[in-house]
Design a protein around this motif. Structure first.
Motif, mmCIF file in Angstrom:
data_model
loop_
_atom_site.group_PDB
_atom_site.id
_atom_site.type_symbol
_atom_site.label_atom_id
_atom_site.label_comp_id
_atom_site.label_asym_id
_atom_site.label_seq_id
_atom_site.Cartn_x
_atom_site.Cartn_y
_atom_site.Cartn_z
ATOM 1 N N GLY B 32 7.107 -4.478 -17.420
ATOM 2 C CA GLY B 32 6.060 -4.196 -16.441
ATOM 3 C C GLY B 32 6.537 -4.479 -15.042
ATOM 4 O O GLY B 32 7.687 -4.184 -14.699
ATOM 5 N N PHE B 35 4.304 -9.117 -9.377
ATOM 6 C CA PHE B 35 3.878 -9.099 -7.984
ATOM 7 C C PHE B 35 3.939 -10.514 -7.431
ATOM 8 O O PHE B 35 3.346 -11.429 -7.997
ATOM 9 N N ILE B 36 4.658 -10.681 -6.322
ATOM 10 C CA ILE B 36 4.897 -12.003 -5.753
ATOM 11 C C ILE B 36 4.316 -12.022 -4.345
ATOM 12 O O ILE B 36 4.531 -11.081 -3.578
ATOM 13 N N LEU B 92 6.097 -8.907 -2.272
ATOM 14 C CA LEU B 92 7.071 -7.974 -2.844
ATOM 15 C C LEU B 92 6.838 -7.858 -4.346
ATOM 16 O O LEU B 92 6.099 -8.641 -4.936
ATOM 17 N N HIS B 93 7.444 -6.838 -4.946
ATOM 18 C CA HIS B 93 7.358 -6.701 -6.397
ATOM 19 C C HIS B 93 8.760 -6.569 -6.977
ATOM 20 O O HIS B 93 9.694 -6.147 -6.275
ATOM 21 N N VAL B 94 8.887 -6.952 -8.241
ATOM 22 C CA VAL B 94 10.148 -6.811 -8.980
ATOM 23 C C VAL B 94 9.797 -6.255 -10.360
ATOM 24 O O VAL B 94 8.856 -6.744 -10.993
ATOM 25 N N PRO B 95 10.526 -5.250 -10.859
ATOM 26 C CA PRO B 95 10.279 -4.782 -12.223
ATOM 27 C C PRO B 95 10.592 -5.887 -13.236
ATOM 28 O O PRO B 95 11.440 -6.751 -12.980
ATOM 29 N N ASP B 102 13.855 -7.844 -13.649
ATOM 30 C CA ASP B 102 14.956 -6.878 -13.794
ATOM 31 C C ASP B 102 15.721 -6.781 -12.464
ATOM 32 O O ASP B 102 15.806 -5.719 -11.841
ATOM 33 N N LEU B 103 16.274 -7.917 -12.068
ATOM 34 C CA LEU B 103 17.021 -7.993 -10.803
ATOM 35 C C LEU B 103 18.442 -7.479 -10.997
ATOM 36 O O LEU B 103 18.963 -7.461 -12.115
#
Lengths: 129, 129, 129
Positions: B32, B35-36, B92-95, B102-103
């Motif tokens: 998913g 959200f940070i 920011l968001h990260v998958p 998923d960095l």
């Protein structure tokens, strides 16, 4: 959903917080995330202090200073506004809690006009969790 | 969910990656988006290199240089921190993939302290797809 | 989903709009939000003008000027690219409407190469509402 923003100066920060909270109330969003986006290339969105208005004028003045005065090739006279838009960004999200934006005590969401005065739009989406 | 961040310097980057991955594990999020968000006006969130610590100190030094020394009207002595916050951003968001952020190989998520030392918060939401 | 981006210069803006719209079509996303993320520390993502290419070269030139020439401690010679990456950001979202990115008339989504030429990736997630 869409907010209309009418700006009155060349550069200006417009507080959107109350309008977005009203949309959250109307949509009965209790908890989730709010996605905010502005479809313009000489404007932006930021979150910063809601209390002392000097923070807003300081930010605008600093952005003016940060953006260099170059021999820009884009000939519409608003190259600096395009650059500020990419520095500040046109999309952000805010968590939603108890039916409103879960901002910090001192935070407000601002529409940033860099090439006004103009009629602008801000797109708001709530995702309920 | 909420992370507590205790900063110890005026300006500092704090790696949040492992703590966010632990929250993903606890929440059993497989796939998913994360959200940070940080609810502060003199701090920010960024993603940058996790390997050579010099990248962090270079970034802080460059931000100091980029932010102009003006006659700021905001009289709390932290106007530059407010400006850095808007330049870097607070959301920011990260998958998320296979239960973790998923960095890229060299990426870490950093809390950016610009007016410390302070006790700070970071809000984390996972959306499962 | 993943987009491959092959850059050909040290610094370059690559328009991703059509490729992302093609993914939206293939995924039959009608309405929602598109989350865009790049897993690199010397690159970024921005939204800016799609019409006059001068805006792109002006932006790259301005970012070069904004990023200070310091005695960087990171010894790979690409410290400025890391700094530009944090200024521009590596994550953004765009609303999706009628099966495509709901961008403004003059907006395009750009991959920002700051340390090319390289083979890069961009991660795309659609959330249907």
């Amino acid at each position: 959903m869409e907010l209309q923003v009418k700006t009155s100066k060349r550069c200006e920060l417009v507080d959107l917080t109350e309008k977005i909270n009203a949309l959250a109330r109307d949509s009965r969003v209790e908890s989730g995330v709010c996605f905010i986006f502005t479809p313009h290339t000489t404007a932006g969105l930021t979150i910063n202090e809601n209390s002392d208005p000097a923070v807003r004028s300081d930010l605008l003045e600093a952005l003016d200073k940060i953006t260099p005065k170059l021999n820009y090739k884009h000939l519409e006279g608003n190259s600096e506004a395009h650059i500020k838009s990419s520095l500040i960004g046109v999309s952000l999200h805010v968590p939603v809690k108890k039916g409103k934006l879960d901002l910090g005590t001192w935070q407000a969401v601002y529409f940033c006009e860099f090439d006004g005065p103009r009629n602008r739009k801000v797109l708001i989406e709530f995702k309920v969790f």
